[in-house]
Design a protein around this motif. Structure first.
Motif, PDB file in Angstrom:
ATOM      1  N   LEU A  72       0.831  -1.202   0.000  1.00  0.00           N
ATOM      2  CA  LEU A  72       0.000   0.000   0.000  1.00  0.00           C
ATOM      3  C   LEU A  72       0.868   1.256   0.000  1.00  0.00           C
ATOM      4  O   LEU A  72       0.550   2.246  -0.673  1.00  0.00           O
ATOM      5  N   ALA A  73       1.967   1.223   0.745  1.00  0.00           N
ATOM      6  CA  ALA A  73       2.869   2.373   0.770  1.00  0.00           C
ATOM      7  C   ALA A  73       3.515   2.598  -0.593  1.00  0.00           C
ATOM      8  O   ALA A  73       3.748   3.746  -1.004  1.00  0.00           O
ATOM      9  N   ARG A  74       3.793   1.504  -1.309  1.00  0.00           N
ATOM     10  CA  ARG A  74       4.460   1.617  -2.616  1.00  0.00           C
ATOM     11  C   ARG A  74       3.479   1.840  -3.761  1.00  0.00           C
ATOM     12  O   ARG A  74       3.856   2.297  -4.831  1.00  0.00           O
ATOM     13  N   HIS A  75       2.200   1.482  -3.521  1.00  0.00           N
ATOM     14  CA  HIS A  75       1.180   1.599  -4.573  1.00  0.00           C
ATOM     15  C   HIS A  75      -0.080   2.240  -3.997  1.00  0.00           C
ATOM     16  O   HIS A  75      -1.120   1.579  -3.829  1.00  0.00           O
ATOM     17  N   PRO A  76      -0.038   3.520  -3.683  1.00  0.00           N
ATOM     18  CA  PRO A  76      -1.223   4.171  -3.095  1.00  0.00           C
ATOM     19  C   PRO A  76      -2.448   4.142  -3.995  1.00  0.00           C
ATOM     20  O   PRO A  76      -3.569   4.341  -3.529  1.00  0.00           O
ATOM     21  N   GLU A  77      -2.255   3.873  -5.296  1.00  0.00           N
ATOM     22  CA  GLU A  77      -3.399   3.787  -6.202  1.00  0.00           C
ATOM     23  C   GLU A  77      -4.332   2.631  -5.858  1.00  0.00           C
ATOM     24  O   GLU A  77      -5.475   2.570  -6.350  1.00  0.00           O
ATOM     25  N   ILE A  78      -3.875   1.703  -5.033  1.00  0.00           N
ATOM     26  CA  ILE A  78      -4.742   0.605  -4.585  1.00  0.00           C
ATOM     27  C   ILE A  78      -6.025   1.156  -3.986  1.00  0.00           C
ATOM     28  O   ILE A  78      -7.121   0.611  -4.206  1.00  0.00           O
ATOM     29  N   LEU A  79      -5.917   2.242  -3.246  1.00  0.00           N
ATOM     30  CA  LEU A  79      -7.083   2.796  -2.555  1.00  0.00           C
ATOM     31  C   LEU A  79      -8.071   3.460  -3.505  1.00  0.00           C
ATOM     32  O   LEU A  79      -9.161   3.851  -3.076  1.00  0.00           O
ATOM     33  N   ASP A  80      -7.719   3.581  -4.786  1.00  0.00           N
ATOM     34  CA  ASP A  80      -8.646   4.124  -5.772  1.00  0.00           C
ATOM     35  C   ASP A  80      -9.609   3.068  -6.301  1.00  0.00           C
ATOM     36  O   ASP A  80     -10.572   3.409  -7.010  1.00  0.00           O
ATOM     37  N   GLU A  81      -9.366   1.805  -6.000  1.00  0.00           N
ATOM     38  CA  GLU A  81     -10.241   0.738  -6.497  1.00  0.00           C
ATOM     39  C   GLU A  81     -11.648   0.879  -5.922  1.00  0.00           C
ATOM     40  O   GLU A  81     -11.836   1.205  -4.741  1.00  0.00           O
ATOM     41  N   ASN A  82     -12.647   0.600  -6.752  1.00  0.00           N
ATOM     42  CA  ASN A  82     -14.058   0.745  -6.373  1.00  0.00           C
ATOM     43  C   ASN A  82     -14.614  -0.592  -5.880  1.00  0.00           C
ATOM     44  O   ASN A  82     -14.694  -1.556  -6.641  1.00  0.00           O
ATOM     45  N   VAL A  83     -14.995  -0.645  -4.608  1.00  0.00           N
ATOM     46  CA  VAL A  83     -15.609  -1.852  -4.037  1.00  0.00           C
ATOM     47  C   VAL A  83     -16.944  -1.496  -3.388  1.00  0.00           C
ATOM     48  O   VAL A  83     -17.363  -2.101  -2.408  1.00  0.00           O
ATOM     49  N   ALA A  84     -17.636  -0.524  -3.970  1.00  0.00           N
ATOM     50  CA  ALA A  84     -18.815   0.057  -3.330  1.00  0.00           C
ATOM     51  C   ALA A  84     -20.049  -0.837  -3.362  1.00  0.00           C
ATOM     52  O   ALA A  84     -20.942  -0.683  -2.521  1.00  0.00           O
ATOM     53  N   GLN A 216      -4.740  -6.438  -7.535  1.00  0.00           N
ATOM     54  CA  GLN A 216      -3.882  -7.541  -7.961  1.00  0.00           C
ATOM     55  C   GLN A 216      -4.432  -8.239  -9.199  1.00  0.00           C
ATOM     56  O   GLN A 216      -3.675  -8.750 -10.029  1.00  0.00           O
ATOM     57  N   ASP A 217      -5.749  -8.268  -9.330  1.00  0.00           N
ATOM     58  CA  ASP A 217      -6.397  -9.001 -10.411  1.00  0.00           C
ATOM     59  C   ASP A 217      -6.740  -8.101 -11.592  1.00  0.00           C
ATOM     60  O   ASP A 217      -7.686  -8.375 -12.327  1.00  0.00           O
ATOM     61  N   GLY A 218      -6.001  -7.021 -11.743  1.00  0.00           N
ATOM     62  CA  GLY A 218      -6.192  -6.169 -12.913  1.00  0.00           C
ATOM     63  C   GLY A 218      -7.270  -5.127 -12.779  1.00  0.00           C
ATOM     64  O   GLY A 218      -7.713  -4.551 -13.787  1.00  0.00           O
ATOM     65  N   GLY A 219      -7.724  -4.883 -11.564  1.00  0.00           N
ATOM     66  CA  GLY A 219      -8.731  -3.854 -11.347  1.00  0.00           C
ATOM     67  C   GLY A 219     -10.147  -4.374 -11.480  1.00  0.00           C
ATOM     68  O   GLY A 219     -10.399  -5.562 -11.704  1.00  0.00           O
TER      69      GLY A 219
END
Length: 392
Positions: A72-84, A216-219
């Motif tokens: 997460l520290a190296r890839h902050p874009e993880i938190l942009d994923e939509n799991v709503a 991890q699974d391509g978004g």
């Protein structure tokens, strides 16, 4: 209940840092919950082999926490994923929840929580994030150990490495969810302690883990998550805080049957190292589920038409699953494709009833009676629906 010995927790954290090579500090509230886990694990496990098993589980969870935090520290874009907007299956064990989750998860248009992803949400060192690799091998070994070493547990809840399983496994990483008593420490005092903790942090953490797995699974790629666990029944508002467009599916079955089944699964899960009597298991079952169902009922009243939840009689659902799944999808705003239907029908054909063994259980073994169960859940309408109902 505070002031737990910190030695086991500190040792476990040090070992996890050494194993992972990641030197990160955990928040104080998490460390306190970890210390509590070890306190009750020590108290409730009479032999070293049993404690070692729980310790190994904790080590795996801690290493995954560290690897996740590092990614997460190296890839902050993880938190942009939509799991709503997941479809969330809730309800008691033995009410068709597992089979429903696995049927819908067979659809390639949905995002599936396979067992190997749940046991180790963080990729192993040197492995590509999207490939099962060693994580699948690890899950196959765990599933094989359960199947051969604890057939009663395997019959109660089959572990299949490459099939969907409960996202409750992700909540293990928080050590703070009230359902953590299922991890092999079914202790009434532990349950009381867990109920003193705030409930939202575990759901916030798991929402980020789902983002991590999706990344991890391509978004997202248009796929909704299929989530499932009985423990969510008392956490509707917590789920909606982090998955605001969730659709809940609630298969219903009579409480006499599902309480006996839950006791059977909890007893099987503690074998062979724990020594709680069947009567103690019965008491813990009611101590867990009655307050959770009160929370469920109260949350439904507060949420009103903000809650999108479908209730269905489990017998009707299992008799005609495709019709019901199509309805669940429609309420979630998607359509079941021909490809998805074919995949679900293939899963059904490959997984006939009784494939993993037959469960046998009774209230009497746990010193419970039908009258006790009826009285405990009398505040609810215990008559299962015969038609799918939608509350929106």
């Amino acid at each position: 209940m505070t002031g737990f010995d910190t030695a086991d927790g500190a040792r476990a954290l040090a070992e996890a840092r050494a194993t992972s090579g990641i030197d990160r500090r955990e928040p104080e509230d998490f460390v306190a919950a970890l210390d509590a886990f070890y306190h009750f694990a020590r108290r409730g496990t009479p032999d070293e082999a049993g404690f070692a098993q729980l310790d190994a589980m904790a080590q795996r969870l801690l290493v995954n926490r560290l690897r996740f935090a590092d990614d997460l520290a190296r890839h902050p874009e993880i938190l942009d994923e939509n799991v709503a907007d997941p479809i969330v299956v809730i309800g008691f064990p033995r009410s068709g929840t597992t089979v429903l989750q696995r049927m819908m998860s067979a659809d390639p248009a949905m995002q599936s929580l396979k067992f190997w992803r749940l046991l180790n949400p963080a990729p192993f060192p040197g492995e590509a994030p999207h490939e099962p690799g060693g994580r699948l091998v690890f899950a196959e070994a765990v599933a094989d150990a359960i199947r051969t070493g604890n057939p009663a547990l395997h019959a109660a809840h089959p572990a299949v490495a490459d099939d969907a399983d409960e996202d409750w496994n992700l909540h293990h990483l928080s050590f703070q969810h009230v359902g953590h008593i299922y991890t092999g420490v079914p202790d009434a005092d532990y349950l009381e302690y867990l109920r003193t903790l705030p409930r939202r942090p575990s759901y916030a953490y798991v929402a980020d883990l789902l983002r991590y797995l999706q990344w991890q699974d391509g978004g997202r790629r248009g796929r909704k998550w299929i989530l499932k666990s009985p423990v969510h029944v008392g956490h509707l508002e917590e789920m909606l805080a982090f998955h605001p467009a969730a659709t809940f599916v609630y298969p219903r079955r009579d409480f006499r049957t599902v309480v006996a089944s839950f006791c059977n699964a909890l007893e099987a899960a503690q074998q062979p190292h724990l020594t709680r009597s069947p009567a103690a298991i019965g008491r813990i079952a009611l101590a867990y589920w009655v307050p959770e169902m009160h929370r469920f009922q109260q949350a439904r009243a507060r949420l009103g038409n903000r809650l999108k939840m479908i209730e269905v009689d489990y017998r009707d659902m299992l008799a005609d699953p495709i019709r019901h799944i199509r309805s669940f999808y429609e309420q979630a705003g998607i359509a079941l494709s021909d490809t998805g239907e074919t995949a679900i029908r293939t899963w059904i054909a490959d997984n006939p009833a009784g494939k993993h063994g037959i469960n046998q259980y009774s209230l009497e073994r746990y010193e419970l009676t039908e009258a006790m169960v009826d009285d405990a859940f009398g505040f609810l309408d215990a008559t299962p629906s015969t038609e799918t109902q939608l509350h929106v």
